[in-house]
Design a protein around this motif. Structure first.
Motif, PDB file in Angstrom:
ATOM      1  N   GLU A   4       0.740  -1.333  -0.037  1.00 34.87           N
ATOM      2  CA  GLU A   4      -0.189  -0.196  -0.052  1.00 34.87           C
ATOM      3  C   GLU A   4       0.865   1.294   0.079  1.00 34.87           C
ATOM      4  O   GLU A   4       0.637   2.127  -0.624  1.00 34.87           O
ATOM      5  N   ASP A   5       1.776   1.170   0.985  1.00 30.19           N
ATOM      6  CA  ASP A   5       2.755   2.394   1.040  1.00 30.19           C
ATOM      7  C   ASP A   5       3.394   2.778  -0.422  1.00 30.19           C
ATOM      8  O   ASP A   5       3.578   3.897  -0.867  1.00 30.19           O
ATOM      9  N   ASP A   6       4.086   1.671  -0.938  1.00 34.29           N
ATOM     10  CA  ASP A   6       4.615   1.844  -2.422  1.00 34.29           C
ATOM     11  C   ASP A   6       3.784   2.327  -3.316  1.00 34.29           C
ATOM     12  O   ASP A   6       3.992   2.937  -4.268  1.00 34.29           O
ATOM     13  N   MET A   7       2.508   1.666  -3.292  1.00 34.60           N
ATOM     14  CA  MET A   7       1.420   1.932  -4.361  1.00 34.60           C
ATOM     15  C   MET A   7       1.063   3.592  -4.265  1.00 34.60           C
ATOM     16  O   MET A   7       1.287   4.213  -5.439  1.00 34.60           O
ATOM     17  N   VAL A   8       1.171   4.185  -3.034  1.00 35.77           N
ATOM     18  CA  VAL A   8       0.906   5.598  -2.839  1.00 35.77           C
ATOM     19  C   VAL A   8       1.855   6.382  -3.572  1.00 35.77           C
ATOM     20  O   VAL A   8       1.793   7.318  -4.029  1.00 35.77           O
ATOM     21  N   ARG A   9       3.133   6.006  -3.198  1.00 37.70           N
ATOM     22  CA  ARG A   9       4.432   6.758  -3.635  1.00 37.70           C
ATOM     23  C   ARG A   9       4.333   6.558  -5.200  1.00 37.70           C
ATOM     24  O   ARG A   9       4.762   7.551  -5.703  1.00 37.70           O
TER      25      ARG A   9
ATOM     26  N   LEU B  80       1.794   6.271  -7.297  1.00 35.82           N
ATOM     27  CA  LEU B  80       0.713   6.809  -7.947  1.00 35.82           C
ATOM     28  C   LEU B  80       0.701   8.421  -7.922  1.00 35.82           C
ATOM     29  O   LEU B  80       0.403   9.263  -8.677  1.00 35.82           O
ATOM     30  N   THR B  81       1.364   8.902  -6.731  1.00 36.26           N
ATOM     31  CA  THR B  81       1.815  10.254  -6.444  1.00 36.26           C
ATOM     32  C   THR B  81       3.162  10.891  -7.104  1.00 36.26           C
ATOM     33  O   THR B  81       3.299  12.093  -7.214  1.00 36.26           O
ATOM     34  N   GLY B  82       3.746   9.840  -7.817  1.00 37.27           N
ATOM     35  CA  GLY B  82       5.100   9.998  -8.519  1.00 37.27           C
ATOM     36  C   GLY B  82       6.302  10.408  -7.517  1.00 37.27           C
ATOM     37  O   GLY B  82       7.309  10.914  -8.098  1.00 37.27           O
ATOM     38  N   ASN B  83       5.979   9.929  -6.336  1.00 36.41           N
ATOM     39  CA  ASN B  83       7.163  10.310  -5.320  1.00 36.41           C
ATOM     40  C   ASN B  83       7.997   8.822  -5.403  1.00 36.41           C
ATOM     41  O   ASN B  83       7.985   8.156  -4.297  1.00 36.41           O
ATOM     42  N   THR B  84       8.771   8.566  -6.379  1.00 35.95           N
ATOM     43  CA  THR B  84       9.311   7.208  -6.450  1.00 35.95           C
ATOM     44  C   THR B  84      10.916   7.421  -5.944  1.00 35.95           C
ATOM     45  O   THR B  84      11.795   6.845  -6.563  1.00 35.95           O
ATOM     46  N   ASN B  85      11.358   8.607  -5.384  1.00 33.03           N
ATOM     47  CA  ASN B  85      12.681   8.826  -5.213  1.00 33.03           C
ATOM     48  C   ASN B  85      13.349   7.522  -4.273  1.00 33.03           C
ATOM     49  O   ASN B  85      14.783   7.528  -4.400  1.00 33.03           O
ATOM     50  N   SER B  86      12.696   6.826  -3.608  1.00 32.41           N
ATOM     51  CA  SER B  86      13.295   5.753  -3.011  1.00 32.41           C
ATOM     52  C   SER B  86      12.717   4.500  -3.056  1.00 32.41           C
ATOM     53  O   SER B  86      12.543   3.674  -2.372  1.00 32.41           O
ATOM     54  N   CYS B  87      12.564   4.111  -4.428  1.00 28.56           N
ATOM     55  CA  CYS B  87      11.792   2.791  -4.704  1.00 28.56           C
ATOM     56  C   CYS B  87      12.754   1.647  -4.589  1.00 28.56           C
ATOM     57  O   CYS B  87      13.723   1.727  -5.156  1.00 28.56           O
ATOM     58  N   PRO B  88      12.380   0.695  -3.767  1.00 28.86           N
ATOM     59  CA  PRO B  88      13.450  -0.376  -3.533  1.00 28.86           C
ATOM     60  C   PRO B  88      13.419  -1.614  -4.680  1.00 28.86           C
ATOM     61  O   PRO B  88      14.067  -2.282  -4.912  1.00 28.86           O
ATOM     62  N   TYR B  89      12.447  -1.270  -5.627  1.00 28.03           N
ATOM     63  CA  TYR B  89      12.263  -2.178  -6.771  1.00 28.03           C
ATOM     64  C   TYR B  89      13.057  -1.578  -7.962  1.00 28.03           C
ATOM     65  O   TYR B  89      12.975  -2.320  -9.190  1.00 28.03           O
ATOM     66  N   TYR B  90      13.358  -0.605  -7.931  1.00 27.51           N
ATOM     67  CA  TYR B  90      14.341   0.193  -9.068  1.00 27.51           C
ATOM     68  C   TYR B  90      15.164  -0.724  -9.771  1.00 27.51           C
ATOM     69  O   TYR B  90      16.428  -0.990  -8.922  1.00 27.51           O
ATOM     70  N   GLN B  91      15.364  -1.102 -10.933  1.00 21.03           N
ATOM     71  CA  GLN B  91      16.337  -1.697 -11.487  1.00 21.03           C
ATOM     72  C   GLN B  91      16.473  -1.036 -13.043  1.00 21.03           C
ATOM     73  O   GLN B  91      15.832  -0.898 -13.723  1.00 21.03           O
ATOM     74  N   LEU B  92      17.671  -0.488 -13.233  1.00 18.75           N
ATOM     75  CA  LEU B  92      17.852  -0.013 -14.323  1.00 18.75           C
ATOM     76  C   LEU B  92      17.945  -0.764 -15.504  1.00 18.75           C
ATOM     77  O   LEU B  92      18.370  -2.001 -15.816  1.00 18.75           O
ATOM     78  N   TYR B  93      16.967  -0.201 -16.653  1.00 22.65           N
ATOM     79  CA  TYR B  93      16.887  -1.027 -17.889  1.00 22.65           C
ATOM     80  C   TYR B  93      17.936  -0.765 -18.731  1.00 22.65           C
ATOM     81  O   TYR B  93      18.254   0.443 -19.190  1.00 22.65           O
ATOM     82  N   ASP B  94      18.697  -1.696 -19.121  1.00 27.06           N
ATOM     83  CA  ASP B  94      20.091  -1.576 -19.650  1.00 27.06           C
ATOM     84  C   ASP B  94      19.901  -2.701 -20.819  1.00 27.06           C
ATOM     85  O   ASP B  94      20.390  -3.700 -20.463  1.00 27.06           O
ATOM     86  N   GLU B  95      19.476  -2.321 -22.073  1.00 21.79           N
ATOM     87  CA  GLU B  95      19.512  -3.333 -23.216  1.00 21.79           C
ATOM     88  C   GLU B  95      20.933  -3.812 -23.648  1.00 21.79           C
ATOM     89  O   GLU B  95      21.119  -4.950 -24.187  1.00 21.79           O
ATOM     90  N   TYR B  96      22.042  -3.097 -23.125  1.00 21.47           N
ATOM     91  CA  TYR B  96      23.323  -3.732 -23.611  1.00 21.47           C
ATOM     92  C   TYR B  96      24.076  -4.317 -22.701  1.00 21.47           C
ATOM     93  O   TYR B  96      25.108  -4.866 -22.821  1.00 21.47           O
ATOM     94  N   LYS B  97      23.441  -4.747 -21.426  1.00 22.24           N
ATOM     95  CA  LYS B  97      24.067  -5.373 -20.460  1.00 22.24           C
ATOM     96  C   LYS B  97      24.445  -6.686 -20.484  1.00 22.24           C
ATOM     97  O   LYS B  97      25.890  -6.961 -20.430  1.00 22.24           O
TER      98      LYS B  97
END
Length: 60
Positions: free
Chosen positions: A30-35, A37-54
């Motif tokens: 619920e907390d992550d979903m609120v972040r 939906l409000t665009g406040n994703t500065n501390s997203c623990p699920y972020y993984q850089l999309y790197d097609e050349y990895k």
């Protein structure tokens, strides 16, 4: 894993053809979903850089 904030460069930010817009592909609590939906994703623990050349760099 480094925490980032831009969903546009995240591998989990995918286009949903049924809804015709981009969605986060992770199961957010619920907390992550609120972040998300409000665009406040500065501390997203699920972020993984999309790197097609990895894979290519790994093979070199």
């Amino acid at each position: 894993m480094a925490e980032q904030g831009s969903c546009d460069t995240c591998v989990n930010f995918v286009y949903d053809e049924d809804y015709e817009y981009y969605v986060c592909d992770m199961d957010l609590d619920e907390d992550d979903m609120v972040r998300f939906l409000t665009g406040n994703t500065n501390s997203c623990p699920y972020y993984q850089l999309y790197d097609e050349y990895k894979i290519v760099r790994h093979q070199m």
